[in-house]
Motif scaffolding. Structure first.
Motif, PDB file in Angstrom:
ATOM      1  N   LYS A 172       0.831  -1.188   0.000  1.00  0.00           N
ATOM      2  CA  LYS A 172       0.000   0.000   0.000  1.00  0.00           C
ATOM      3  C   LYS A 172       0.875   1.251   0.000  1.00  0.00           C
ATOM      4  CE  LYS A 172      -3.903  -2.141   2.147  1.00  0.00           C
ATOM      5  NZ  LYS A 172      -3.875  -3.281   2.916  1.00  0.00           N
ATOM      6  N   PHE A 173       0.246   2.390  -0.207  1.00  0.00           N
ATOM      7  CA  PHE A 173       0.967   3.655  -0.246  1.00  0.00           C
ATOM      8  C   PHE A 173       1.638   3.918   1.100  1.00  0.00           C
ATOM      9  CE2 PHE A 173       1.234   8.270   0.290  1.00  0.00           C
ATOM     10  CZ  PHE A 173       1.992   8.576  -0.814  1.00  0.00           C
ATOM     11  N   PRO A 174       2.916   4.269   1.102  1.00  0.00           N
ATOM     12  CA  PRO A 174       3.646   4.519   2.359  1.00  0.00           C
ATOM     13  C   PRO A 174       3.304   5.902   2.928  1.00  0.00           C
ATOM     14  CG  PRO A 174       5.098   4.822   0.490  1.00  0.00           C
ATOM     15  CD  PRO A 174       3.789   4.335  -0.061  1.00  0.00           C
ATOM     16  N   LEU A 175       2.098   6.031   3.455  1.00  0.00           N
ATOM     17  CA  LEU A 175       1.602   7.327   3.911  1.00  0.00           C
ATOM     18  C   LEU A 175       2.446   7.898   5.037  1.00  0.00           C
ATOM     19  CD1 LEU A 175      -0.584   9.503   3.731  1.00  0.00           C
ATOM     20  CD2 LEU A 175      -1.878   8.198   5.431  1.00  0.00           C
ATOM     21  N   TRP A 176       2.797   7.072   6.016  1.00  0.00           N
ATOM     22  CA  TRP A 176       3.572   7.573   7.152  1.00  0.00           C
ATOM     23  C   TRP A 176       4.942   8.086   6.703  1.00  0.00           C
ATOM     24  CZ3 TRP A 176       2.396   9.408  11.572  1.00  0.00           C
ATOM     25  CH2 TRP A 176       3.376   9.580  12.547  1.00  0.00           C
ATOM     26  N   GLN A 177       5.615   7.367   5.822  1.00  0.00           N
ATOM     27  CA  GLN A 177       6.916   7.791   5.318  1.00  0.00           C
ATOM     28  C   GLN A 177       6.776   9.068   4.483  1.00  0.00           C
ATOM     29  OE1 GLN A 177       5.800   4.689   5.209  1.00  0.00           O
ATOM     30  NE2 GLN A 177       7.275   3.503   6.368  1.00  0.00           N
ATOM     31  N   TYR A 178       5.678   9.171   3.734  1.00  0.00           N
ATOM     32  CA  TYR A 178       5.436  10.363   2.920  1.00  0.00           C
ATOM     33  C   TYR A 178       5.246  11.592   3.810  1.00  0.00           C
ATOM     34  CZ  TYR A 178       3.113  13.468  -0.431  1.00  0.00           C
ATOM     35  OH  TYR A 178       2.775  14.529  -1.222  1.00  0.00           O
ATOM     36  N   LEU A 179       4.479  11.443   4.877  1.00  0.00           N
ATOM     37  CA  LEU A 179       4.207  12.570   5.769  1.00  0.00           C
ATOM     38  C   LEU A 179       5.414  12.937   6.631  1.00  0.00           C
ATOM     39  CD1 LEU A 179       0.604  11.669   6.914  1.00  0.00           C
ATOM     40  CD2 LEU A 179       1.295  13.378   5.221  1.00  0.00           C
ATOM     41  N   LEU A 198      12.892  16.618  -0.753  1.00  0.00           N
ATOM     42  CA  LEU A 198      11.467  16.540  -0.478  1.00  0.00           C
ATOM     43  C   LEU A 198      10.718  16.253  -1.771  1.00  0.00           C
ATOM     44  CD1 LEU A 198       9.103  17.000   1.527  1.00  0.00           C
ATOM     45  CD2 LEU A 198       9.131  19.389   0.792  1.00  0.00           C
ATOM     46  N   GLU A 199       9.855  15.249  -1.748  1.00  0.00           N
ATOM     47  CA  GLU A 199       9.064  14.890  -2.921  1.00  0.00           C
ATOM     48  C   GLU A 199       7.596  15.127  -2.600  1.00  0.00           C
ATOM     49  OE1 GLU A 199       7.957  14.491  -6.243  1.00  0.00           O
ATOM     50  OE2 GLU A 199      10.007  13.744  -6.194  1.00  0.00           O
ATOM     51  N   ARG A 245       5.279   9.864  -7.453  1.00  0.00           N
ATOM     52  CA  ARG A 245       6.729   9.813  -7.590  1.00  0.00           C
ATOM     53  C   ARG A 245       7.378   9.338  -6.293  1.00  0.00           C
ATOM     54  NH1 ARG A 245       8.791  15.138 -10.094  1.00  0.00           N
ATOM     55  NH2 ARG A 245       7.156  14.727 -11.583  1.00  0.00           N
ATOM     56  N   PHE A 246       6.852   9.816  -5.147  1.00  0.00           N
ATOM     57  CA  PHE A 246       7.381   9.383  -3.863  1.00  0.00           C
ATOM     58  C   PHE A 246       7.188   7.883  -3.679  1.00  0.00           C
ATOM     59  CE2 PHE A 246       6.866   8.247   0.566  1.00  0.00           C
ATOM     60  CZ  PHE A 246       8.040   8.731   1.096  1.00  0.00           C
ATOM     61  N   ALA A 247       5.991   7.387  -3.971  1.00  0.00           N
ATOM     62  CA  ALA A 247       5.712   5.961  -3.811  1.00  0.00           C
ATOM     63  C   ALA A 247       6.622   5.129  -4.703  1.00  0.00           C
ATOM     64  CB  ALA A 247       4.250   5.672  -4.120  1.00  0.00           C
TER      65      ALA A 247
END
Length: 59
Positions: free
Chosen positions: A9-16, A27-28, A33-35
């Motif tokens: 799944k999308f790495p929401l915690w890492q993204y935030l 910073l992305e 692109r981040f995923a």
């Protein structure tokens, strides 16, 4: 029974939790692109972990 192929799944915690003012990482803001880059990094980490485990075999 667990599925053989589980979708990551999308790495929401890492993204935030991206560092805002870091010299080491950029910073992305684009989530796709981040995923993509995060999954590539995950694959590299898994590959290195598997290679490290193969080097410690007992005779």
């Amino acid at each position: 029974m667990a599925e053989k192929h589980t979708k990551i799944k999308f790495p929401l915690w890492q993204y935030l939790n991206q560092p805002l003012f870091s010299r080491d990482s950029q910073l992305e803001l684009n989530p796709q692109r981040f995923a993509h880059s995060w999954r590539i990094g995950l694959l590299k980490r898994c590959w290195h972990k598997e290679c490290d485990a193969k080097g410690h075999q007992q005779s």
